[in-house]
Scaffold this motif. Structure first.
Motif, PDB file in Angstrom:
ATOM      1  N   UNK A 111       0.864  -1.259   0.157  1.00 27.93           N
ATOM      2  CA  UNK A 111       0.209   0.168  -0.068  1.00 27.93           C
ATOM      3  C   UNK A 111       0.962   0.972  -0.203  1.00 27.93           C
ATOM      4  N   UNK A 112       0.687   2.061  -0.787  1.00 26.34           N
ATOM      5  CA  UNK A 112       1.255   3.609  -0.921  1.00 26.34           C
ATOM      6  C   UNK A 112       1.337   4.532   0.693  1.00 26.34           C
ATOM      7  N   UNK A 113       1.510   4.964   1.328  1.00 26.27           N
ATOM      8  CA  UNK A 113       1.531   5.351   2.280  1.00 26.27           C
ATOM      9  C   UNK A 113       0.231   6.697   2.414  1.00 26.27           C
ATOM     10  N   UNK A 114      -0.117   6.477   3.960  1.00 28.24           N
ATOM     11  CA  UNK A 114      -1.063   8.081   3.368  1.00 28.24           C
ATOM     12  C   UNK A 114      -0.777   8.501   4.530  1.00 28.24           C
ATOM     13  N   UNK A 123      -7.553  -0.020  13.897  1.00 27.00           N
ATOM     14  CA  UNK A 123      -8.906  -0.661  12.862  1.00 27.00           C
ATOM     15  C   UNK A 123      -8.724   0.317  12.115  1.00 27.00           C
ATOM     16  N   UNK A 124      -6.798   0.988  11.857  1.00 25.04           N
ATOM     17  CA  UNK A 124      -6.831   1.189   9.829  1.00 25.04           C
ATOM     18  C   UNK A 124      -5.823   0.509   9.269  1.00 25.04           C
ATOM     19  N   UNK A 125      -6.367   0.296   8.289  1.00 33.36           N
ATOM     20  CA  UNK A 125      -5.605  -0.897   7.243  1.00 33.36           C
ATOM     21  C   UNK A 125      -5.110  -0.588   5.828  1.00 33.36           C
ATOM     22  N   UNK A 126      -4.401  -0.698   5.253  1.00 34.89           N
ATOM     23  CA  UNK A 126      -4.430  -0.922   4.087  1.00 34.89           C
ATOM     24  C   UNK A 126      -5.232  -2.067   2.861  1.00 34.89           C
ATOM     25  N   UNK A 127      -5.541  -1.297   1.430  1.00 36.19           N
ATOM     26  CA  UNK A 127      -6.338  -1.909   1.344  1.00 36.19           C
ATOM     27  C   UNK A 127      -5.669  -3.084   0.520  1.00 36.19           C
ATOM     28  N   UNK A 142      -4.807 -15.816   8.480  1.00 38.59           N
ATOM     29  CA  UNK A 142      -6.396 -16.081   7.714  1.00 38.59           C
ATOM     30  C   UNK A 142      -7.181 -15.484   8.689  1.00 38.59           C
ATOM     31  N   UNK A 143      -7.277 -14.712   8.916  1.00 38.02           N
ATOM     32  CA  UNK A 143      -8.529 -14.146   9.642  1.00 38.02           C
ATOM     33  C   UNK A 143      -8.031 -12.620   9.477  1.00 38.02           C
ATOM     34  N   UNK A 144      -9.456 -11.845   9.634  1.00 43.30           N
ATOM     35  CA  UNK A 144      -9.154 -10.152   8.784  1.00 43.30           C
ATOM     36  C   UNK A 144     -10.542  -9.543  10.370  1.00 43.30           C
ATOM     37  N   UNK A 145     -10.156  -8.834  10.760  1.00 39.56           N
ATOM     38  CA  UNK A 145     -10.877  -8.346  12.171  1.00 39.56           C
ATOM     39  C   UNK A 145     -12.158  -7.441  11.098  1.00 39.56           C
ATOM     40  N   UNK A 146     -13.422  -8.387  10.986  1.00 38.56           N
ATOM     41  CA  UNK A 146     -14.545  -6.998  10.541  1.00 38.56           C
ATOM     42  C   UNK A 146     -15.863  -7.375  11.766  1.00 38.56           C
ATOM     43  N   UNK A 147     -15.232  -6.180  12.738  1.00 41.52           N
ATOM     44  CA  UNK A 147     -16.800  -6.008  13.688  1.00 41.52           C
ATOM     45  C   UNK A 147     -17.043  -4.826  13.806  1.00 41.52           C
ATOM     46  N   UNK A 148     -16.080  -4.439  12.677  1.00 42.19           N
ATOM     47  CA  UNK A 148     -16.874  -2.356  12.616  1.00 42.19           C
ATOM     48  C   UNK A 148     -17.660  -1.968  12.152  1.00 42.19           C
ATOM     49  N   UNK A 149     -19.222  -1.738  12.326  1.00 40.01           N
ATOM     50  CA  UNK A 149     -20.224  -1.171  11.656  1.00 40.01           C
ATOM     51  C   UNK A 149     -20.363  -0.240  10.512  1.00 40.01           C
ATOM     52  N   UNK A 150     -19.551   0.658  11.172  1.00 35.41           N
ATOM     53  CA  UNK A 150     -19.394   1.722  10.081  1.00 35.41           C
ATOM     54  C   UNK A 150     -17.633   1.804   9.818  1.00 35.41           C
ATOM     55  N   UNK A 151     -17.497   2.089   8.639  1.00 36.60           N
ATOM     56  CA  UNK A 151     -15.809   1.403   7.520  1.00 36.60           C
ATOM     57  C   UNK A 151     -16.547   2.136   6.871  1.00 36.60           C
ATOM     58  N   UNK A 152     -15.704   2.702   6.748  1.00 41.11           N
ATOM     59  CA  UNK A 152     -14.626   4.128   5.590  1.00 41.11           C
ATOM     60  C   UNK A 152     -13.223   3.919   4.570  1.00 41.11           C
ATOM     61  N   UNK A 153     -13.941   4.503   3.578  1.00 41.48           N
ATOM     62  CA  UNK A 153     -12.615   3.505   2.597  1.00 41.48           C
ATOM     63  C   UNK A 153     -12.616   4.693   1.655  1.00 41.48           C
ATOM     64  N   UNK A 313     -18.416   9.087  12.573  1.00 44.66           N
ATOM     65  CA  UNK A 313     -18.243   8.120  13.476  1.00 44.66           C
ATOM     66  C   UNK A 313     -18.143   7.397  12.388  1.00 44.66           C
ATOM     67  N   UNK A 314     -17.249   6.491  12.630  1.00 41.91           N
ATOM     68  CA  UNK A 314     -16.073   5.186  11.926  1.00 41.91           C
ATOM     69  C   UNK A 314     -15.090   4.719  12.938  1.00 41.91           C
ATOM     70  N   UNK A 315     -16.188   3.652  12.918  1.00 40.00           N
ATOM     71  CA  UNK A 315     -15.012   2.439  14.066  1.00 40.00           C
ATOM     72  C   UNK A 315     -13.669   1.737  13.213  1.00 40.00           C
ATOM     73  N   UNK A 316     -13.530   1.572  11.310  1.00 38.23           N
ATOM     74  CA  UNK A 316     -12.758   1.170  10.735  1.00 38.23           C
ATOM     75  C   UNK A 316     -12.342   2.137   9.168  1.00 38.23           C
ATOM     76  N   UNK A 317     -11.360   1.752   8.989  1.00 38.21           N
ATOM     77  CA  UNK A 317     -10.506   3.321   7.864  1.00 38.21           C
ATOM     78  C   UNK A 317     -10.109   2.278   6.992  1.00 38.21           C
TER      79      UNK A 317
END
Length: 462
Positions: A111-114, A123-127, A142-153, A313-317
């Motif tokens: 991922x290119x840096x931001x 909770x901040x991830x690279x695509x 093998x697992x990925x945390x997908x517990x955020x109800x509101x997500x930003x891309x 209001x976001x819990x993952x980016x």
């Protein structure tokens, strides 16, 4: 090797990277008048690079490109040597023993840096990392945390749309694809109800393709929402629409979505424009929000900040602001551009006193490592044609390889105990994955574990 024997044998070429860029280079070599013998090296046990490990599983039309690539790898002039890590299992110096020239087509997988505050919060991830997970890459968790109800891309390219769509779909929607069991289980547990995609400029500057955009609205579980206030154009934007049918189609689609009534599909996918990410907000080390600055067009199609900020209001980016190639051992590298310095594919070492480029002998690049991670898969064909034209122009001056025999390479790899995979092995792995899918009525189920891939493709070496 004498000059005479070098002249009477095929030109021996190594291509490092068996994704589309490398395979297109092999195809261009075989379509030339040159007598060639090509070995394609691949770090993964399976070929096809970005198509296998970078394209979303619900995009079978793009994966159809594999059919064309198959025809290239079926040619007798080409060998596939997979499960070989360049720089670890084999070096440039090693390759130069066996080949008259070497082409690098290693692509981009980071991922290119931001540079915004809070980018390193939990909770901040690279695509790219998320794509590798849902595409069953063997070298990621093998697992990925997908517990955020509101997500930003963050980003408005095709990768951002892929990430947003996968986050917004249900596991059952994606089950008919090739996703492996661990990905299905992860997506089944996904709690996301809202996905917000943010772009800092306007609709006319979005980088996705019309087809990718329209696909968002095909899911029975995803309600795509566009704010009418985000439909805005300046002179530069209007000019872009006039000069590009694709830009105009994107704008038309977004306009239609902005004026329609919001429906009742359970997952909401918001496309936001004119919102520049300013800070990822955190508490106790975790993402709890996103702060954006409202922007406005400046007349040229570019934007400037307004000084007006909003907290979401976001819990993952997920940042989807571009891929970055990683440096290649023994080659010069431009860390900022993420490319190997080159001129039309010839690798540049430096410049002489007069400013003229000095090239690495018989060493070339093609694809994203050559020009950066932009454009669609098909664009790498033009890269390959340009690079191969240069290689063939230079061929008369190549120093002949000391050990050009086909068996010299395999003896070297076997001597080091490297369990390399082959094109025949890919057919065995392909049959294995299809057999896994058959009881469920699926085309295939992708194998994730490297050991299982190896056992299916090369059982004698596993």
């Amino acid at each position: 090797m004498t000059e005479q024997s070098a002249a009477t044998r095929p030109l021996r070429i190594a291509i490092v990277g068996a994704g589309p860029a490398g395979i297109y280079a092999a195809d261009a070599l075989m379509k030339s008048d040159a007598d060639v013998s090509i070995d394609l090296y691949e770090r993964m046990p399976a070929p096809f690079g970005l198509i296998r490990y970078g394209v979303a599983p619900d995009h079978p039309r793009i994966k159809g490109i594999i059919t064309a690539l198959h025809k290239v790898l079926d040619k007798p002039q080409v060998r596939l040597l997979g499960n070989i890590d360049y720089g670890v299992d084999i070096t440039l110096e090693d390759l130069q023993q066996f080949y008259d020239a070497v082409i690098f087509s290693t692509g981009a997988n980071a991922d290119r840096a931001l540079g915004v505050p809070g980018i390193d919060l939990d909770g901040s991830y690279g695509a790219a990392d998320f794509v590798s997970w849902y595409d069953g890459h063997p070298d990621v968790a093998r697992t990925w945390p997908l517990d955020a109800e509101k997500v930003a891309v963050l980003g408005v390219g095709n990768v951002a749309l892929d990430v947003a769509r996968v986050l917004a779909k249900t596991g059952d929607e994606l089950l008919p694809t090739e996703i492996p069991p661990n990905v299905y289980e992860g997506l089944q547990a996904n709690k996301a109800l809202e996905v917000h995609v943010f772009g800092r400029r306007g609709p006319a500057q979005a980088k996705f393709t019309p087809l990718e955009l329209r696909e968002l609205d095909h899911s029975p579980t995803i309600e795509v929402i566009v704010d009418p206030e985000d439909i805005d154009y300046d002179e530069g934007s209007e000019a872009a629409r006039r000069h590009s049918k694709q830009v105009d189609m994107i704008c038309n689609t977004l306009e239609q979505w902005a004026i329609r009534d919001v429906g009742n599909r359970p997952h909401k996918l918001f496309l936001h424009f004119f919102e520049n990410p300013a800070e990822i907000l955190g508490e106790n080390g975790k993402v709890v929000g996103l702060r954006t600055e409202r922007t406005q067009l400046d007349g040229t199609g570019n934007c400037k900040g307004t000084g007006e900020f909003k907290d979401w209001d976001i819990q993952a980016v997920y940042r989807a602001v571009g891929y970055l190639s990683q440096n290649i051992p023994a080659l010069p590298f431009d860390d900022q551009a993420g490319t190997v310095p080159n001129e039309a594919g010839r690798v540049i070492i430096d410049e002489d006193a007069d400013g003229a480029a000095r090239y690495m002998p018989a060493t070339y690049v093609t694809g994203w490592i050559k020009r950066g991670p932009v454009g669609l898969i098909g664009h790498t064909k033009g890269d390959a044609n340009e690079t191969i034209a240069c290689l063939l122009d230079d061929a008369a001056n190549f120093a002949p390889a000391a050990k050009p025999e086909l068996e010299a390479v395999t003896e070297f790899l076997e001597g080091k105990g490297i369990p390399f995979t082959t094109w025949a092995g890919w057919y065995r792995l392909d049959a294995h994955e299809r057999a896994l899918g058959e009881p469920q009525g699926r085309e295939r189920v992708k194998v994730v574990e490297r050991d299982e891939m190896l056992a299916a493709s090369e059982p004698d070496k596993a």
